[in-house]
Motif scaffolding. Structure first.
Motif, PDB file in Angstrom:
ATOM      1  N   SER A   5      -2.344  11.344   3.460  1.00  0.00           N
ATOM      2  CA  SER A   5      -3.785  11.588   3.458  1.00  0.00           C
ATOM      3  C   SER A   5      -4.574  10.341   3.831  1.00  0.00           C
ATOM      4  N   GLN A   6      -3.901   9.177   3.843  1.00  0.00           N
ATOM      5  CA  GLN A   6      -4.592   7.945   4.208  1.00  0.00           C
ATOM      6  C   GLN A   6      -4.865   7.905   5.707  1.00  0.00           C
ATOM      7  N   SER A   7      -5.987   7.291   6.063  1.00  0.00           N
ATOM      8  CA  SER A   7      -6.316   7.094   7.474  1.00  0.00           C
ATOM      9  C   SER A   7      -7.169   5.821   7.610  1.00  0.00           C
ATOM     10  N   LEU A  57       0.841  -1.188   0.000  1.00  0.00           N
ATOM     11  CA  LEU A  57       0.000   0.000   0.000  1.00  0.00           C
ATOM     12  C   LEU A  57       0.881   1.244   0.000  1.00  0.00           C
ATOM     13  N   ASP A  58       0.278   2.374  -0.364  1.00  0.00           N
ATOM     14  CA  ASP A  58       1.033   3.629  -0.414  1.00  0.00           C
ATOM     15  C   ASP A  58       1.172   4.174   1.006  1.00  0.00           C
ATOM     16  N   SER A 105       1.510   8.421  14.240  1.00  0.00           N
ATOM     17  CA  SER A 105       1.317   9.859  14.068  1.00  0.00           C
ATOM     18  C   SER A 105       2.089  10.279  12.824  1.00  0.00           C
ATOM     19  N   THR A 106       2.250  11.569  12.637  1.00  0.00           N
ATOM     20  CA  THR A 106       2.982  12.055  11.466  1.00  0.00           C
ATOM     21  C   THR A 106       4.421  11.545  11.462  1.00  0.00           C
ATOM     22  N   HIS A 107       5.038  11.453  12.642  1.00  0.00           N
ATOM     23  CA  HIS A 107       6.457  11.091  12.714  1.00  0.00           C
ATOM     24  C   HIS A 107       6.708   9.698  13.290  1.00  0.00           C
ATOM     25  N   TRP A 108       5.826   9.190  14.127  1.00  0.00           N
ATOM     26  CA  TRP A 108       6.105   7.934  14.828  1.00  0.00           C
ATOM     27  C   TRP A 108       5.410   6.766  14.141  1.00  0.00           C
TER      28      TRP A 108
END
Length: 255
Positions: A136-138, A130-131, A187-190
């Motif tokens: 933007s994926q959630s 998967l990308d 999260s964005t970084h972890w």
């Protein structure tokens, strides 16, 4: 063009078409990706061994292992990873054994135990299904496969019938890591990761039970040893925005 050469020509044309489609897609994918990422991480899990002493993978044979790694994305699907893996028995009486196979005459006769430590340096290619790098994926997750090459420094000691048969010995070997994993963005970084990997070695010396040091009724000379790692990891992602280079008009030779 004769009828004999027609199939070869059609095959070459087909391969050229597939190659051109692949490379044009890759370039376009890279061009649409304004951000590249890199990760550093740490993992904890278990290392295992499969060979003469333990002919099948046994979960209870796992001994503690620790890994640190660096990962970099090359495209939406491909990432490269370099890592360092270490495993050592915490308790002195912790060893690989074949006690679960005592019903087999060979294992009951051998009564062998192995104390084993390793340090591995590896480089692998990961294929993400998967990308994962599309923020933007959630939720943002992806299973992946990996394959690569590794060098391993290992130390082993062999016991037979409760007595030391071979003292501690250190050696090196080359292995092919292959396995599966799952990445999940906390999260964005972890990021959180799960992984199971097997390492095929090109040696039968991980357990000291190699021919011709032992007769064939003790050691199998036709089957090399394996080792494994399974664990959980956490990593931190760094983002880099790929700004286009500054455009500078340079006159050509005919201008």
């Amino acid at each position: 063009m004769t009828l004999r050469t027609l199939p070869q020509a059609l095959l070459i044309c087909l391969l050229l078409q597939i190659g051109s489609a692949f490379f044009s897609t890759s370039v376009q994918a890279q061009g649409n990706q304004p951000v590249t990422t890199s990760e550093i991480g740490i993992g904890i899990g278990g290392a295992n061994y499969k060979g003469e002493i333990s002919p099948n993978y046994r979960f209870l044979n796992n001994q503690p292992a620790l890994t640190v790694f660096y990962r970099r994305d090359m495209s939406n699907a491909i990432t490269l990873r370099g890592g360092l893996l270490g495993s050592h028995r915490i308790f002195d009486d912790k060893s690989f054994s074949d006690e679960a196979f005592d019903e087999r005459p060979l294992h009951a006769y051998r009564q062998a135990e192995l104390k084993f430590s390793l340090l591995e340096l590896s480089g692998v290619v990961e294929y993400n299904f998967l990308d994962y790098y599309d923020r933007s994926q959630s939720p943002r997750l992806s299973p992946y496969l990996f394959v690569g090459i590794a060098g391993m420094l290992y130390n082993k000691k062999l016991y037979m019938a409760g007595n030391v048969e071979r003292e501690f010995d250190t050696d090196i070997t080359v292995a092919i890591p292959v396995g599966v994993g799952l990445k999940y963005a906390l999260s964005t970084h972890w990021n959180l990761g799960l992984e199971f990997g097997a390492r095929k070695t090109f040696t039968d010396k991980l357990d000291h039970l190699q021919a011709p040091d032992f007769p064939e009724n003790i050691a199998n000379p036709h089957d090399n040893d394996w080792y494994f790692y399974n664990g959980i990891s956490i990593s931190y992602t760094f983002y880099r925005y790929n700004c286009p280079p500054i455009y500078k008009k340079r006159p050509g030779l005919l201008d």
